[in-house]
Enzyme design. Sequence first.
Site, mmCIF file in Angstrom:
data_model
loop_
_atom_site.group_PDB
_atom_site.id
_atom_site.type_symbol
_atom_site.label_atom_id
_atom_site.label_comp_id
_atom_site.label_asym_id
_atom_site.label_seq_id
_atom_site.Cartn_x
_atom_site.Cartn_y
_atom_site.Cartn_z
ATOM 1 C CB SER A 100 -1.058 -0.009 1.184
ATOM 2 O OG SER A 100 -0.349 -0.219 2.517
ATOM 3 C CB ALA A 103 4.432 1.163 -6.399
ATOM 4 C CB ALA A 133 10.083 8.902 0.922
ATOM 5 C CD GLN A 134 14.124 12.119 6.480
ATOM 6 O OE1 GLN A 134 14.929 12.781 6.103
ATOM 7 N NE2 GLN A 134 14.062 11.654 7.592
ATOM 8 N N GLY A 136 11.878 13.824 -1.454
ATOM 9 C CA GLY A 136 11.119 14.338 -2.613
ATOM 10 C C GLY A 136 10.896 13.304 -3.538
ATOM 11 C CD GLU A 201 16.850 15.023 -2.589
ATOM 12 O OE1 GLU A 201 15.901 15.133 -1.900
ATOM 13 O OE2 GLU A 201 16.725 13.745 -3.489
ATOM 14 C CG ASP A 300 7.231 -10.154 3.281
ATOM 15 O OD1 ASP A 300 8.533 -10.650 3.733
ATOM 16 O OD2 ASP A 300 6.569 -9.391 3.861
ATOM 17 C CG HIS A 321 20.768 7.587 2.768
ATOM 18 N ND1 HIS A 321 21.118 8.448 3.326
ATOM 19 C CD2 HIS A 321 19.644 8.270 1.929
ATOM 20 C CE1 HIS A 321 20.522 9.804 2.876
ATOM 21 N NE2 HIS A 321 19.751 9.408 2.069
ATOM 22 N NE ARG A 376 20.253 8.758 -1.903
ATOM 23 C CZ ARG A 376 19.085 8.604 -1.712
ATOM 24 N NH1 ARG A 376 18.588 7.437 -1.757
ATOM 25 N NH2 ARG A 376 18.177 9.434 -1.386
ATOM 26 C CD GLU A 461 13.131 -0.535 -1.362
ATOM 27 O OE1 GLU A 461 14.032 -0.811 -1.020
ATOM 28 O OE2 GLU A 461 12.124 0.181 -0.747
ATOM 29 N NE ARG A 472 16.350 4.832 -4.379
ATOM 30 C CZ ARG A 472 16.174 5.911 -3.711
ATOM 31 N NH1 ARG A 472 15.897 7.110 -4.323
ATOM 32 N NH2 ARG A 472 16.430 5.887 -2.399
#
Length: 690
Positions: A100, A103, A133-134, A136, A201, A300, A321, A376, A461, A472
């Site tokens: 949920s 995506a 997710a911070q 954007g 970023e 899963d 990260h 990253r 993901e 990414r």
Amino acid sequence: MSLCTVNLACCASRSLTARTQQRKCHTLTPWAGASRLAPRTPLSALRHATLAVPFRRGSAQPLVATRRLMVRAAATSSREGIAPAPAPASKSFDFLVIGSGIAGLSYALQVAEHGTVAVLTKDEAQEGSTRYAQGGICAVLDPLDSVESHATDTMVAGDFLCDMKVVEMVCRESTEAVLELVKMGANFDRTETGELHLTREGGHAHTRVVHSKDLTGAEISRTLLQKARAHPNITILENFCVTDLITEQIGQTPYCIGCDAFSRITGQEVRFVALATMLASGGSGHIYPSTTNPTVATGDGIAMAARAGANICNMEFMQFHPTSLFIDGQADSNALKRDAVFLISEAVRGEGGHLLNGAGERFMKDYDPRMELAPRDVVARAINDQCKRRKEKCAYIDISHKSSAFILHHFPNIAAKCLEHGIDITKEPIPVLPAMHYTCGGVETRMMGETSIPGLFACGEAAYTGLHGANRLASNSLLEGLVYGRRAAQACIQHAQLSSKVTEEAMQRVVENRSLERPVISNKYKNTAREIAMLHTILALRRELQDENWSYAGIVRTTSELVGGLQRIKEIGFEACQLTVRGLSAEVTTEWFELANLLTVSELVVMSALMRKESRGLHYNLDYPYKVEGEKKPTRITASLKLATNLSTILTKKKYHSSLLLSKTSTWLEQLDSMGSLPQEQTLVLNKEK
């Protein structure tokens, strides 16, 4: 419409009132004593009936193809005094969504205009990676920006392993997709003139990141959930643990036609059948001890798809990260279950944050000319190297040279969280360390979210679309989930329309054929000595697996460590196979299934890492420290797994012992060494079990 067919085109034209009335019939009541439906019963009739098939061991009826042996092992370890489970209930929908996040919900809202939709979530609907997710979501909105520039940045960040066609498509569709979120009511930050505020970023050449302070994911999740809950064709079923996908052989081809799950609240088992199944279950951060992912991110969907025989790609590329909040002693916590660590957003570097070592020196100039704005993987390795060479526990990111008003306006959530730990980010640097953040590989899909199994689609993901390549680019993850959720909806609607006649009988069979050996789940055994002991054992194995993955398959790897890691995963898997969860509560059973999925994903990561004989992007192997042009191709694992740690084998054949399993590992490694260079892609085809 014929009584013997399901016509989605007609379904799409029904009134919302009729759809709502039909949707109310999804909670089904078993027929007393019924054993079969009449031949050629249409899907609409299946929605009004649930079969009460007795639980029978040794039944001559064939089991559903992908009801994996992993589940049966837990059941066959029977315990005296526990009665066999009744057949699970069945629920049928036109479309089934597992997950949920951005995506799954963006997909659900699209297909809901053409049929009924069930959205299954393992926890509460808002609990997933999207919410946390911070930074954007990317979109080409700046007049100075372009699709070509965004595509170039994506390719560079992905170390040129990305699929260029996919990259161009996602970047081209970014603007329309993000503006659609705005129309839905997403409250993104704006400039004084009312335009969307764009930030920059790491890895981006332009300002193209749309955001809502430092809580962008939470705002997107709120917007989509509000729309989904209000849609009469969407049913959100929270606290359902999905155990496996259901496939049925149609001709020579296995089709996915749903999944099996159980309620974590009541323990009730339910078989969900649908014309199309979407895997949007997120990543697998908890294969490592330190991750920014919520605790539900246990791989899963990837594990279930692998067990069903779907192609899995590029699992060696696990993104760490570079800046998670470091709290001294947190990693050594004795808590049974490790929580997520707090993320310090990429945007802190994008807005001018400086990375410092313990001496207060900026060090990124020694690693990359882009300094703090490097991708990253570069920054994570740099911090890791600094900490090891200087024997320091962490590095620091400092934004305090900006004004307090600027910091508190852009990063209110980060400032508040750090203050809880006595860190005032307006006056002092933030201690940081790399943490597992994103799974760049996953279930292989094509341009419309199709997997190698008809009827099974994937996005977000859990999927490998080709967008991210070997790493990414910041803020491309939310964009990928949004774009592919919308695109996959088109393919699923078409699949449902074209395959309804073909899959109708198969769906009928799996509704009938529910006499499966499986764990008996109870909601009555709470806090008993046996249950507490089992929970402790499962979580101890989970912690051990996480520690081993960090040691053997972390930021920097070697071939010998990966080989040792594969063996340790096998040994932990063997211990997990000895556990009997039959008759225990849904909580303990959920933990067992999560452990099984973490083991499967861990195996995929190590296998993929061993197959890649170069260093590229997020995968850095000291034995192959350079990029090799001939290795610039996806690492693909096809067919069903048959390795030392394959749970489907171990859990069924407990006569296996360690020496035999060790020999299996050696045999596989010999096979791997003999593969050499393949012409198109690195593909390991493993024989299916006989």
